[in-house]
Design a protein around this motif. Structure first.
Motif, PDB file in Angstrom:
ATOM      1  N   GLY A  33       0.825  -1.198   0.000  1.00  0.00           N
ATOM      2  CA  GLY A  33       0.000   0.000   0.000  1.00  0.00           C
ATOM      3  C   GLY A  33       0.855   1.243   0.000  1.00  0.00           C
ATOM      4  O   GLY A  33       1.995   1.236  -0.470  1.00  0.00           O
ATOM      5  N   GLU A  34       0.332   2.322   0.583  1.00  0.00           N
ATOM      6  CA  GLU A  34       1.031   3.607   0.543  1.00  0.00           C
ATOM      7  C   GLU A  34       1.898   3.829   1.777  1.00  0.00           C
ATOM      8  O   GLU A  34       1.651   3.300   2.860  1.00  0.00           O
ATOM      9  CB  GLU A  34       0.029   4.745   0.397  1.00  0.00           C
ATOM     10  N   HIS A  35       2.925   4.651   1.578  1.00  0.00           N
ATOM     11  CA  HIS A  35       3.902   4.911   2.624  1.00  0.00           C
ATOM     12  C   HIS A  35       3.271   5.434   3.909  1.00  0.00           C
ATOM     13  O   HIS A  35       3.693   5.074   5.014  1.00  0.00           O
ATOM     14  CB  HIS A  35       4.934   5.934   2.135  1.00  0.00           C
ATOM     15  N   ALA A  36       2.280   6.291   3.787  1.00  0.00           N
ATOM     16  CA  ALA A  36       1.680   6.912   4.970  1.00  0.00           C
ATOM     17  C   ALA A  36       1.090   5.874   5.918  1.00  0.00           C
ATOM     18  O   ALA A  36       1.100   6.064   7.132  1.00  0.00           O
ATOM     19  CB  ALA A  36       0.609   7.924   4.552  1.00  0.00           C
ATOM     20  N   PHE A  37       0.578   4.774   5.388  1.00  0.00           N
ATOM     21  CA  PHE A  37       0.020   3.729   6.246  1.00  0.00           C
ATOM     22  C   PHE A  37       1.107   3.148   7.148  1.00  0.00           C
ATOM     23  O   PHE A  37       0.888   2.924   8.338  1.00  0.00           O
ATOM     24  CB  PHE A  37      -0.608   2.622   5.402  1.00  0.00           C
ATOM     25  N   ASP A  38       2.285   2.909   6.598  1.00  0.00           N
ATOM     26  CA  ASP A  38       3.384   2.319   7.368  1.00  0.00           C
ATOM     27  C   ASP A  38       3.914   3.292   8.409  1.00  0.00           C
ATOM     28  O   ASP A  38       4.263   2.905   9.525  1.00  0.00           O
ATOM     29  CB  ASP A  38       4.513   1.930   6.410  1.00  0.00           C
ATOM     30  N   LEU A  39       3.973   4.557   8.039  1.00  0.00           N
ATOM     31  CA  LEU A  39       4.530   5.571   8.924  1.00  0.00           C
ATOM     32  C   LEU A  39       3.593   5.902  10.083  1.00  0.00           C
ATOM     33  O   LEU A  39       4.036   6.371  11.139  1.00  0.00           O
ATOM     34  CB  LEU A  39       4.825   6.835   8.108  1.00  0.00           C
ATOM     35  N   ALA A  40       2.301   5.618   9.897  1.00  0.00           N
ATOM     36  CA  ALA A  40       1.294   6.021  10.886  1.00  0.00           C
ATOM     37  C   ALA A  40       1.530   5.405  12.260  1.00  0.00           C
ATOM     38  O   ALA A  40       1.300   6.051  13.286  1.00  0.00           O
ATOM     39  CB  ALA A  40      -0.099   5.659  10.376  1.00  0.00           C
ATOM     40  N   ARG A  41       1.978   4.169  12.299  1.00  0.00           N
ATOM     41  CA  ARG A  41       2.192   3.517  13.603  1.00  0.00           C
ATOM     42  C   ARG A  41       3.345   4.173  14.356  1.00  0.00           C
ATOM     43  O   ARG A  41       3.337   4.217  15.593  1.00  0.00           O
ATOM     44  CB  ARG A  41       2.432   2.021  13.389  1.00  0.00           C
ATOM     45  N   LEU A  42       4.322   4.681  13.618  1.00  0.00           N
ATOM     46  CA  LEU A  42       5.466   5.327  14.253  1.00  0.00           C
ATOM     47  C   LEU A  42       5.059   6.636  14.938  1.00  0.00           C
ATOM     48  O   LEU A  42       5.664   7.025  15.936  1.00  0.00           O
ATOM     49  CB  LEU A  42       6.555   5.589  13.202  1.00  0.00           C
ATOM     50  N   VAL A  43       4.039   7.299  14.424  1.00  0.00           N
ATOM     51  CA  VAL A  43       3.611   8.584  14.988  1.00  0.00           C
ATOM     52  C   VAL A  43       3.245   8.440  16.458  1.00  0.00           C
ATOM     53  O   VAL A  43       3.512   9.330  17.265  1.00  0.00           O
ATOM     54  CB  VAL A  43       2.425   9.164  14.188  1.00  0.00           C
TER      55      VAL A  43
END
Length: 301
Positions: free
Chosen positions: A222-232
């Motif tokens: 999928g898109e990068h933002a989905f992966d980065l969201a958990r790090l937030v």
């Protein structure tokens, strides 16, 4: 050696295993068989360990330190194997053997330093190193891949969220907001890349081959933002404890989006969805404290 599953694993499996599942009871025998087939020397079971697998520190017949990981089918270990093979050690822990008959659910991996994750670093440095590691993992998936997509995974999650909201009206507004965000985000995803799927600071360990390497993927396309969201939301308990937690969270969204060239609003939307989904799931299995933290965090977005 007695391969007693750690308490953390027993508790997590108890929360999620379907009725009649006997993987945990079979685990000691499965571990012994995996060790004997490979002629490994066992050092110890890693504690406290993970929530979905048994991790055993071992040595190969030539003395090479390595890790034997055993996971039930529902944890998708073969999907993890495929992703690690595709990354080939770039940004992620390296596989030490190809798949073979009779080894489903068993992964032999290079040994990292489990006691040293980027979470041991100061906050700003930890986010920087984690983000740099994540960037290396964002590659095109193999042709004809069998990985789950973000739409498929979040679709399953959305159905469970709706069911919970129906019986818990106090969380319904947050669930509605999260589901609306999901629908809008899936309308036009900007890229379809191989993602880690469950990325956070504790999933990035110190290594000898490279300073930092990711472990424990639950890969998804999928898109990068989905992966980065958990790090937030990493260190969410610290964020909640801060009087400026909401401001810090919004600043973190902005900085991570800028550093990894991700659209800020898309990152905010996926962070909202994933926080609400995790909070609702924690509530469903009785982890009320976790649910409270995650749902309060979601209101800041």
């Amino acid at each position: 050696m007695v391969f007693a599953p750690p308490k953390r694993l027993v508790r997590a499996i108890g929360e999620t295993a379907p009725e009649g599942d006997d993987w945990l009871e079979k685990l000691p025998d499965l571990a012994r068989g995996a060790v004997e087939r490979r002629e490994l020397t066992v050092e110890r079971v890693q504690l406290p360990g993970g929530r979905s697998s048994l991790v055993v520190l071992v040595r190969m017949p030539d003395g090479t330190p390595s890790v034997l990981k055993l996971a039930p089918r529902r944890a998708r270990p073969e999907s993890e194997r495929a992703a690690l093979a595709h990354w080939g050690g770039l940004g992620a822990v390296q596989l030490l053997e190809p798949p073979a008959a009779g080894t489903e659910g068993e992964l032999l991996l290079e040994r990292l330093h489990p006691e040293v994750s980027v979470r041991t670093l100061p906050e700003a440095k930890a986010l920087l190193e984690a983000a740099g590691t994540l960037r290396r993992l964002w590659v095109d998936p193999p042709e004809d891949h069998g990985f789950e997509t973000v739409a498929e995974r979040t679709g399953r999650q959305a159905r469970a969220m709706r069911a919970t909201a129906d019986s818990a009206p106090e969380v319904a507004p947050l669930v509605d907001a999260a589901l609306t965000a999901r629908e809008e985000l899936l309308a036009a995803p900007p890229e379809h890349r191989l993602l880690h799927g469950t990325f956070r600071q504790s999933k990035v360990l110190s290594g000898d081959r490279m300073p930092w390497l990711a472990v424990g993927p639950d890969p998804v396309v999928g898109e990068h933002a989905f992966d980065l969201a958990r790090l937030v939301r990493d260190r969410v308990e610290d964020l909640i404890a801060q009087p400026s937690g909401a401001t810090t969270t919004r600043r973190r969204v902005r900085r991570l989006a800028e550093s990894l060239e991700v659209d800020r609003e898309r990152l905010r939307g996926w962070t909202l969805f994933r926080a609400v989904e995790s909070g609702v799931r924690a509530r469903r299995v009785g982890r009320e404290r976790d649910a409270e933290l995650l749902l309060e965090f979601a209101t800041w977005l």
